[in-house]
Design an enzyme around this catalytic site. Sequence first.
Site, short mmCIF file in Angstrom:
data_model
loop_
_atom_site.label_atom_id
_atom_site.label_comp_id
_atom_site.label_asym_id
_atom_site.label_seq_id
_atom_site.Cartn_x
_atom_site.Cartn_y
_atom_site.Cartn_z
N LYS A 259 5.88 7.73 7.24
CA LYS A 259 7.22 7.36 6.94
C LYS A 259 8.09 8.63 6.39
O LYS A 259 9.27 8.33 6.76
CB LYS A 259 7.16 6.90 6.03
CG LYS A 259 5.80 5.67 6.27
CD LYS A 259 5.77 4.76 4.97
CE LYS A 259 5.53 4.84 4.73
NZ LYS A 259 3.51 4.87 3.77
N ARG B 255 6.39 -3.34 -1.00
CA ARG B 255 5.13 -2.77 0.10
C ARG B 255 4.48 -4.05 -1.16
O ARG B 255 2.79 -4.29 -0.85
CB ARG B 255 4.90 -1.65 -1.89
CG ARG B 255 4.87 -0.51 -0.97
CD ARG B 255 4.51 0.06 -2.17
NE ARG B 255 4.06 1.59 -2.16
CZ ARG B 255 4.90 2.93 -1.96
NH1 ARG B 255 5.41 2.83 -1.30
NH2 ARG B 255 3.89 3.95 -1.85
N ARG C 105 -1.03 17.84 2.01
CA ARG C 105 0.65 17.36 2.03
C ARG C 105 2.01 18.38 0.77
O ARG C 105 1.29 18.93 0.05
CB ARG C 105 1.05 16.08 1.96
CG ARG C 105 2.08 15.90 1.84
CD ARG C 105 2.92 14.12 1.90
NE ARG C 105 2.03 13.27 0.82
CZ ARG C 105 1.90 12.26 0.97
NH1 ARG C 105 2.87 11.52 2.07
NH2 ARG C 105 1.92 11.52 0.15
N ARG D 223 1.94 16.77 -4.50
CA ARG D 223 2.27 16.31 -5.66
C ARG D 223 1.84 15.50 -6.22
O ARG D 223 0.64 16.10 -6.43
CB ARG D 223 2.92 14.68 -4.71
CG ARG D 223 3.99 14.57 -3.46
CD ARG D 223 4.06 13.51 -2.66
NE ARG D 223 3.87 12.13 -2.97
CZ ARG D 223 4.00 10.81 -2.43
NH1 ARG D 223 4.90 11.20 -1.39
NH2 ARG D 223 3.41 9.77 -3.24
N ARG E 227 -3.68 4.27 -4.10
CA ARG E 227 -2.56 3.79 -3.63
C ARG E 227 -3.46 3.25 -1.58
O ARG E 227 -2.67 2.39 -1.90
CB ARG E 227 -2.14 4.66 -3.17
CG ARG E 227 -1.34 5.97 -4.18
CD ARG E 227 -0.21 5.98 -3.69
NE ARG E 227 -0.37 7.37 -2.77
CZ ARG E 227 -0.37 8.63 -2.81
NH1 ARG E 227 -0.25 8.91 -4.51
NH2 ARG E 227 -0.16 8.94 -2.35
#
Length: 216
Positions: free
Chosen positions: A14, A89, A126, A158, A169
Site C-alpha cells: 500500500k 481499518r 521491509r 520498523r 496486525r
Amino acid sequence: MTRLVLLGRQGAGKGTQAGRLAARYGIPHVSTGDLLREAVRLGSDFGRKAKEYMDRGELLPDDVMVGIVEDRLAMPDAALGYILDGFPRTALQAEALDELTGDRPIDVVVDIDVPEEVVVERISSRRVCVDCGALYSTAAPPSSDWTCDVCGGRVVQRDDDTEDAVRRRLALYEELTRPLLEFYASQGKLVTVDGLAEADEVNARIVAAVDGRMHR
Ligand code: AMP
C-alpha cells in the site's frame, strides 16, 4: 479529482503504491501510519501513547484516528483529492469517513490482494527511512549503507515489524478490516488488484483499474 482508498494487508504494498499514485495524480499520500510515526518521532505525549499501541500491533482508538484523518483531509492540499493508506481499518472508521467526506465521497477503493504467507516474508525484509518514511527492503536497499536516497536519513526496520506485532496486525486485519471489502463492494466502489507482482506491474494494474473507474 481523485479520492482513493487503498486496502490490503500490511506488506501488500500500500505504501509503495500510494507514493507512486500520489505522484501520478498530483494529490497527497495520506498514510495514518506515517502520521503516527511522525508524532512518535517528535516525542509528544500523544506520540508516546501511540507508540505503545503500535509496538504491540494494536489499533489506536477509532475516535482518535477519525480526528487525525478529519484534520488531515481538511488541509488545502487535499482539496482536489488524496490517497488514503491505512485508513479506514474498522467499520466505525469507514462509516465516519463516509460522513466526513459528505458530498465529496471516496471515488474508488482499491484492495491490493497478496496472500498472508507472502506478506509475512515481505514485512520481515521491509526497511524504512526514520525521517521521510521512504520504503526499502533488504532485497532493494538504499544505494549507500542504509542511508536514505531521498533525504539522507537513517534506514531501519520498523519497531513494530516484530513477529508478534505482525501476527497481531494480520489477525486484526482479518477480523476488523477485511469486512470493509464487503462494505465498499456494496457501495459499488471496490476494485481488487492482484498484488503478487513487481511494484511497476502492480502500479500499472491499479492505474488501469482506477482510470477505468474514473472515466466511466
Ligand atoms: P501502518 O503503517 O498502516 O501499518 O500502521 C502502523 C500502526 O499504526 C498500526 O499497526 C496501528 O497501530 C496504527 N494505525 C495506523 N492506522 C490506523 C488506523 N486507521 N486505526 C487504528 N490504528 C492505526
